[in-house]
Design a protein around this motif. Structure first.
Motif, PDB file in Angstrom:
ATOM      1  N   ASP A 188      27.189  30.400  13.996  1.00 57.53           N
ATOM      2  CA  ASP A 188      26.969  31.691  14.656  1.00 57.53           C
ATOM      3  C   ASP A 188      25.608  32.269  14.276  1.00 57.53           C
ATOM      4  O   ASP A 188      24.933  32.898  15.109  1.00 57.53           O
ATOM      5  N   ALA A 189      25.158  32.046  13.035  1.00 55.83           N
ATOM      6  CA  ALA A 189      23.849  32.537  12.600  1.00 55.83           C
ATOM      7  C   ALA A 189      22.724  31.779  13.302  1.00 55.83           C
ATOM      8  O   ALA A 189      21.696  32.360  13.666  1.00 55.83           O
ATOM      9  N   VAL A 190      22.907  30.463  13.491  1.00 52.82           N
ATOM     10  CA  VAL A 190      21.921  29.676  14.232  1.00 52.82           C
ATOM     11  C   VAL A 190      21.839  30.167  15.673  1.00 52.82           C
ATOM     12  O   VAL A 190      20.744  30.340  16.229  1.00 52.82           O
ATOM     13  N   LEU A 191      22.990  30.408  16.272  1.00 55.44           N
ATOM     14  CA  LEU A 191      23.035  30.926  17.638  1.00 55.44           C
ATOM     15  C   LEU A 191      22.317  32.268  17.736  1.00 55.44           C
ATOM     16  O   LEU A 191      21.504  32.497  18.642  1.00 55.44           O
ATOM     17  N   TRP A 192      22.577  33.150  16.796  1.00 55.99           N
ATOM     18  CA  TRP A 192      21.952  34.473  16.774  1.00 55.99           C
ATOM     19  C   TRP A 192      20.431  34.370  16.630  1.00 55.99           C
ATOM     20  O   TRP A 192      19.683  35.133  17.243  1.00 55.99           O
ATOM     21  N   SER A 193      19.978  33.407  15.844  1.00 51.25           N
ATOM     22  CA  SER A 193      18.554  33.255  15.582  1.00 51.25           C
ATOM     23  C   SER A 193      17.794  32.699  16.789  1.00 51.25           C
ATOM     24  O   SER A 193      16.706  33.179  17.129  1.00 51.25           O
ATOM     25  N   TYR A 194      18.368  31.682  17.436  1.00 49.70           N
ATOM     26  CA  TYR A 194      17.648  30.996  18.511  1.00 49.70           C
ATOM     27  C   TYR A 194      17.851  31.612  19.893  1.00 49.70           C
ATOM     28  O   TYR A 194      16.996  31.464  20.769  1.00 49.70           O
ATOM     29  N   ALA A 195      18.985  32.261  20.109  1.00 47.63           N
ATOM     30  CA  ALA A 195      19.324  32.737  21.454  1.00 47.63           C
ATOM     31  C   ALA A 195      18.244  33.603  22.096  1.00 47.63           C
ATOM     32  O   ALA A 195      17.982  33.465  23.297  1.00 47.63           O
ATOM     33  N   PRO A 196      17.579  34.518  21.356  1.00 41.91           N
ATOM     34  CA  PRO A 196      16.543  35.333  22.007  1.00 41.91           C
ATOM     35  C   PRO A 196      15.398  34.515  22.598  1.00 41.91           C
ATOM     36  O   PRO A 196      14.689  34.994  23.485  1.00 41.91           O
ATOM     37  N   GLU A 197      15.217  33.274  22.125  1.00 40.96           N
ATOM     38  CA  GLU A 197      14.112  32.439  22.593  1.00 40.96           C
ATOM     39  C   GLU A 197      14.506  31.538  23.757  1.00 40.96           C
ATOM     40  O   GLU A 197      13.686  30.768  24.257  1.00 40.96           O
ATOM     41  N   SER A 198      15.762  31.633  24.188  1.00 40.25           N
ATOM     42  CA  SER A 198      16.277  30.773  25.245  1.00 40.25           C
ATOM     43  C   SER A 198      16.456  31.569  26.534  1.00 40.25           C
ATOM     44  O   SER A 198      16.856  32.737  26.502  1.00 40.25           O
ATOM     45  N   ASP A 199      16.171  30.944  27.685  1.00 41.71           N
ATOM     46  CA  ASP A 199      16.412  31.608  28.968  1.00 41.71           C
ATOM     47  C   ASP A 199      17.905  31.732  29.228  1.00 41.71           C
ATOM     48  O   ASP A 199      18.371  32.706  29.810  1.00 41.71           O
ATOM     49  N   SER A 200      18.655  30.729  28.839  1.00 39.96           N
ATOM     50  CA  SER A 200      20.113  30.745  28.892  1.00 39.96           C
ATOM     51  C   SER A 200      20.605  29.996  27.666  1.00 39.96           C
ATOM     52  O   SER A 200      19.949  29.069  27.193  1.00 39.96           O
ATOM     53  N   VAL A 201      21.750  30.403  27.141  1.00 35.64           N
ATOM     54  CA  VAL A 201      22.235  29.862  25.870  1.00 35.64           C
ATOM     55  C   VAL A 201      23.327  28.831  26.118  1.00 35.64           C
ATOM     56  O   VAL A 201      24.312  29.102  26.808  1.00 35.64           O
ATOM     57  N   GLY A 202      23.144  27.643  25.536  1.00 36.93           N
ATOM     58  CA  GLY A 202      24.186  26.629  25.586  1.00 36.93           C
ATOM     59  C   GLY A 202      25.204  26.866  24.486  1.00 36.93           C
ATOM     60  O   GLY A 202      24.863  26.838  23.305  1.00 36.93           O
ATOM     61  N   VAL A 203      26.461  27.127  24.864  1.00 35.86           N
ATOM     62  CA  VAL A 203      27.549  27.419  23.920  1.00 35.86           C
ATOM     63  C   VAL A 203      28.537  26.253  23.939  1.00 35.86           C
ATOM     64  O   VAL A 203      28.867  25.722  24.993  1.00 35.86           O
ATOM     65  N   GLY A 204      29.039  25.859  22.768  1.00 36.64           N
ATOM     66  CA  GLY A 204      30.005  24.766  22.730  1.00 36.64           C
ATOM     67  C   GLY A 204      30.162  24.209  21.326  1.00 36.64           C
ATOM     68  O   GLY A 204      29.676  24.796  20.377  1.00 36.64           O
ATOM     69  N   ASN A 205      30.780  23.114  21.208  1.00 36.44           N
ATOM     70  CA  ASN A 205      31.465  22.304  22.183  1.00 36.44           C
ATOM     71  C   ASN A 205      32.944  22.691  22.202  1.00 36.44           C
ATOM     72  O   ASN A 205      33.569  22.812  21.158  1.00 36.44           O
TER      73      ASN A 205
END
Length: 335
Positions: free
Chosen positions: A208-225
């Motif tokens: 979840d911390a990795v997701l929080w860190s990188y998501a602002p830099e992504s046009d759309s966020v890949g969530v999974g698996n």
């Protein structure tokens, strides 16, 4: 509710069975969701599924893939095959009169590298191959230009393009490096929408911390698996997301105001997640995850390492300087 796109990566037989259930299409429509459909083959069966989704007015993105023998995902080593695949896909599309809302380019290492990584007898060979790639700067640049030309051709054919990337491409950019491109095969091309594959199931306990860190830099966020995907000799035999983890990741994306690509549709159906999304509370607040400082430090370390590997002369110069200073120090001590 954010814009939702569901990945699905099934062979034609299982894909046909999945969409034979009218409830699946009905639920996708109620969510105003689209599908990124893995093009594992150019069969009549797959075309019939696409036409069914077209008739239901569900947006479908063609997620282009190659046979495993050719690397499966797109990378610096298989751009001729990727270009040929697109040409064949275009002929198939025209023959079956299929409608696509976009084309997806999945840019990851050669799937056979993962296989060799797990085989103890081939690890040494893989290390030698990676080092040889590291030294070959022209190979990566030639591939980048070829993929950029492919994107331009796809645009000329009337389709927007999105790419699916490992998040580490961001550190490559920060370091102004091509190390990952040369060794792992990642290709940095300009597209209309870039999706970072931030699959927290692979990144526990700090997913979840990795997701929080990188998501602002992504046009759309890949969530999974959520369960599914290609078999890589059980190398990625990791438990899928639980509902609690999945709903947490979705709310992080909403908090950061990002569209969401969900990997994958078949996993969501198997775990009952798809139906639960119909009445999902998207507005429930989410706190900043623990571990964000650790992730920030790791990202800085990774970018620093890539910067140095891109400029090995800096390392050599530093070592030479240290050796020279040590020599002078010892010499002064003897006087």
């Amino acid at each position: 509710q954010p814009n939702l796109i569901f990945f699905t990566e099934l062979d034609s037989e299982r894909l046909t069975a999945l969409f034979s259930d009218s409830a699946v299409i009905k639920t996708l429509k109620s969510l105003n969701a689209g599908v990124s459909l893995g093009i594992l083959d150019l069969s009549d069966e797959r075309a019939r599924v696409v036409r069914k989704l077209n008739k239901a007015r569900i947006p479908v993105i063609a997620w282009l893939l190659l046979p495993k023998a050719e690397g499966y995902w797109f990378n610096t080593g298989n751009y001729p095959q990727a270009i040929a695949r697109y040409d064949a896909f275009l002929e198939w599309t025209q023959a079956h009169k299929l409608d696509w809302s976009g084309i997806g380019l999945d840019i990851e290492p050669d799937i056979n590298d993962f296989t060799r990584f797990k085989d103890e007898k081939q690890v040494g060979q893989l290390a030698t191959t990676l080092f040889r790639r590291y030294r070959d700067r022209q190979r990566a640049e030639k591939a980048r230009l070829a993929y950029q030309a492919l994107v331009e051709q796809i645009h000329a054919d009337g389709y927007p393009v999105e790419s699916y990337h490992m998040p580490f491409i961001e550190e490559e950019r920060r370091a102004q490096s091509t190390v990952l491109g040369r060794t792992a095969g990642l290709v940095d091309v300009a597209v209309d929408r870039e999706v970072l594959m931030l699959y927290s199931s692979f990144l526990r306990p700090n997913g979840d911390a990795v997701l929080w860190s990188y998501a602002p830099e992504s046009d759309s966020v890949g969530v999974g698996n959520t369960g599914g995907g290609v078999d890589v000799n059980n190398l990625l035999d990791i438990a899928p997301l639980t509902w609690e983890e999945f709903s947490r990741d979705l709310r992080i994306c909403v908090t950061l105001q990002k569209p969401i690509h969900i990997f994958c549709l078949e996993g969501c159906i198997a775990q009952g997640f798809l139906d639960r999304l119909v009445n999902f509370d998207w507005d429930e607040p989410i706190a900043t995850p623990d571990g964000t400082n650790k992730v920030r430090a790791l990202r800085t370390a990774m970018a620093t390492g890539l910067w140095l590997l891109e400029r090995p002369w800096v390392i050599l110069l530093s070592l030479a300087t240290l050796i020279g200073l040590g020599f002078l120090f010892n010499r002064n001590q003897k006087k």
